[in-house]
Design a protein around this motif. Structure first.
Motif, mmCIF file in Angstrom:
data_model
loop_
_atom_site.group_PDB
_atom_site.id
_atom_site.type_symbol
_atom_site.label_atom_id
_atom_site.label_comp_id
_atom_site.label_asym_id
_atom_site.label_seq_id
_atom_site.Cartn_x
_atom_site.Cartn_y
_atom_site.Cartn_z
ATOM 1 N N ILE A 61 0.842 -1.197 0.000
ATOM 2 C CA ILE A 61 0.000 0.000 0.000
ATOM 3 C C ILE A 61 0.878 1.249 0.000
ATOM 4 N N ARG A 62 1.920 1.251 0.838
ATOM 5 C CA ARG A 62 2.836 2.400 0.897
ATOM 6 C C ARG A 62 3.475 2.662 -0.470
ATOM 7 N N SER A 63 3.999 1.621 -1.076
ATOM 8 C CA SER A 63 4.709 1.819 -2.344
ATOM 9 C C SER A 63 3.789 2.365 -3.425
ATOM 10 N N ARG A 64 2.582 1.858 -3.497
ATOM 11 C CA ARG A 64 1.652 2.320 -4.529
ATOM 12 C C ARG A 64 1.150 3.728 -4.212
ATOM 13 N N ALA A 65 0.873 4.018 -2.946
ATOM 14 C CA ALA A 65 0.407 5.361 -2.567
ATOM 15 C C ALA A 65 1.490 6.394 -2.863
ATOM 16 N N GLU A 66 2.712 6.117 -2.455
ATOM 17 C CA GLU A 66 3.792 7.078 -2.670
ATOM 18 C C GLU A 66 4.118 7.246 -4.149
ATOM 19 N N ALA A 67 3.934 6.203 -4.943
ATOM 20 C CA ALA A 67 4.161 6.300 -6.394
ATOM 21 C C ALA A 67 3.190 7.290 -7.042
ATOM 22 N N HIS A 68 2.051 7.504 -6.397
ATOM 23 C CA HIS A 68 1.053 8.441 -6.923
ATOM 24 C C HIS A 68 1.112 9.791 -6.211
ATOM 25 N N GLY A 69 2.140 9.984 -5.393
ATOM 26 C CA GLY A 69 2.306 11.265 -4.699
ATOM 27 C C GLY A 69 1.424 11.424 -3.482
ATOM 28 N N PHE A 70 0.925 10.314 -2.957
ATOM 29 C CA PHE A 70 0.072 10.356 -1.779
ATOM 30 C C PHE A 70 0.924 10.225 -0.517
ATOM 31 N N ILE A 71 0.349 10.607 0.590
ATOM 32 C CA ILE A 71 1.007 10.495 1.892
ATOM 33 C C ILE A 71 0.555 9.194 2.531
ATOM 34 N N PHE A 72 1.512 8.338 2.862
ATOM 35 C CA PHE A 72 1.185 7.088 3.538
ATOM 36 C C PHE A 72 1.392 7.277 5.035
ATOM 37 N N VAL A 73 0.412 6.833 5.818
ATOM 38 C CA VAL A 73 0.501 6.909 7.276
ATOM 39 C C VAL A 73 0.495 5.486 7.833
ATOM 40 N N ASP A 74 1.592 5.143 8.481
ATOM 41 C CA ASP A 74 1.743 3.827 9.101
ATOM 42 C C ASP A 74 1.192 3.903 10.519
ATOM 43 N N VAL A 75 0.263 3.033 10.848
ATOM 44 C CA VAL A 75 -0.341 3.052 12.190
ATOM 45 C C VAL A 75 0.043 1.842 13.037
ATOM 46 N N VAL A 76 1.046 1.094 12.594
ATOM 47 C CA VAL A 76 1.471 -0.065 13.381
ATOM 48 C C VAL A 76 1.991 0.390 14.742
ATOM 49 N N ALA A 77 2.885 1.366 14.770
ATOM 50 C CA ALA A 77 3.472 1.811 16.045
ATOM 51 C C ALA A 77 2.430 2.385 17.004
ATOM 52 N N PRO A 78 1.519 3.259 16.551
ATOM 53 C CA PRO A 78 0.535 3.776 17.507
ATOM 54 C C PRO A 78 -0.357 2.693 18.129
ATOM 55 N N PHE A 79 -0.578 1.604 17.400
ATOM 56 C CA PHE A 79 -1.431 0.520 17.902
ATOM 57 C C PHE A 79 -0.653 -0.542 18.671
ATOM 58 N N GLU A 80 0.669 -0.373 18.797
ATOM 59 C CA GLU A 80 1.464 -1.387 19.495
ATOM 60 C C GLU A 80 0.916 -1.609 20.900
ATOM 61 N N ASP A 81 0.785 -2.850 21.269
ATOM 62 C CA ASP A 81 0.238 -3.276 22.563
ATOM 63 C C ASP A 81 -1.251 -2.955 22.725
ATOM 64 N N HIS A 82 -1.941 -2.696 21.611
ATOM 65 C CA HIS A 82 -3.379 -2.435 21.662
ATOM 66 C C HIS A 82 -4.152 -3.338 20.699
ATOM 67 N N GLY A 83 -3.547 -4.455 20.301
ATOM 68 C CA GLY A 83 -4.233 -5.407 19.440
ATOM 69 C C GLY A 83 -5.116 -6.338 20.254
ATOM 70 N N LEU A 84 -5.779 -7.228 19.550
ATOM 71 C CA LEU A 84 -6.614 -8.219 20.238
ATOM 72 C C LEU A 84 -5.760 -9.006 21.218
ATOM 73 N N GLY A 85 -6.278 -9.209 22.397
ATOM 74 C CA GLY A 85 -5.582 -9.949 23.426
ATOM 75 C C GLY A 85 -4.809 -9.081 24.395
ATOM 76 N N SER A 86 -4.704 -7.786 24.110
ATOM 77 C CA SER A 86 -3.989 -6.902 25.037
ATOM 78 C C SER A 86 -4.933 -6.465 26.158
ATOM 79 N N PRO A 87 -4.380 -5.966 27.248
ATOM 80 C CA PRO A 87 -5.237 -5.469 28.324
ATOM 81 C C PRO A 87 -6.060 -4.240 27.917
ATOM 82 N N ASP A 88 -5.606 -3.509 26.888
ATOM 83 C CA ASP A 88 -6.287 -2.297 26.412
ATOM 84 C C ASP A 88 -6.400 -2.353 24.892
ATOM 85 N N PRO A 89 -7.257 -3.248 24.365
ATOM 86 C CA PRO A 89 -7.347 -3.402 22.913
ATOM 87 C C PRO A 89 -8.041 -2.226 22.228
ATOM 88 N N TRP A 90 -7.464 -1.829 21.102
ATOM 89 C CA TRP A 90 -8.084 -0.804 20.256
ATOM 90 C C TRP A 90 -8.686 -1.436 19.003
#
Length: 127
Positions: A61-90
């Protein structure tokens, strides 16, 4: 994933043609699982494989978005420790829906919103 890349190129090309001067933001996906908390939703190896697949999808997704001049926003880091199974899931699991994994209100508020706002360098909106 070549077919997905071609579909993203077609979509992003259409968007760019329709709005040539727009700042377009494309977000990636968060890791849906937090395996470090030892949850038993699915086997640990499956959780890790699913998260690795998310990383591969985000790279495409990043490579294709940036190839078209779009801004890619990665949300893996903000969601760290907030996935299913965490004490505070988002992430919520809705068994009654066919597309049953979605961010919670906190996931949007504390994950997506600040990441997108930061990528666009927008001032914080009043609540």
């Amino acid at each position: 994933m070549p077919a997905l890349g071609a579909h993203l190129d077609a979509l992003y090309g259409t968007i760019r043609s329709a709005a040539p001067d727009a700042a377009v933001v494309v977000t990636g996906y968060p890791h849906l699982f937090s395996p470090r908390f030892g949850n038993d939703l699915i086997p640990l190896a499956s959780q890790q494989a699913f998260n690795a697949g998310t990383d591969s999808l985000n790279a495409l997704i990043r490579s294709r978005a940036e190839a078209h001049g779009f801004i890619f926003v990665d949300v893996v880091a903000p969601f760290e420790d907030h996935g299913l199974g965490s004490p505070d899931p988002w992430i919520t699991l809705r068994m009654e829906a066919s597309d049953n994994l979605h961010p919670t209100a906190d996931g949007y508020r504390h994950g997506y919103y600040p990441a997108v706002r930061s990528a666009l360098d927008l001032p914080q909106l009043r609540r």
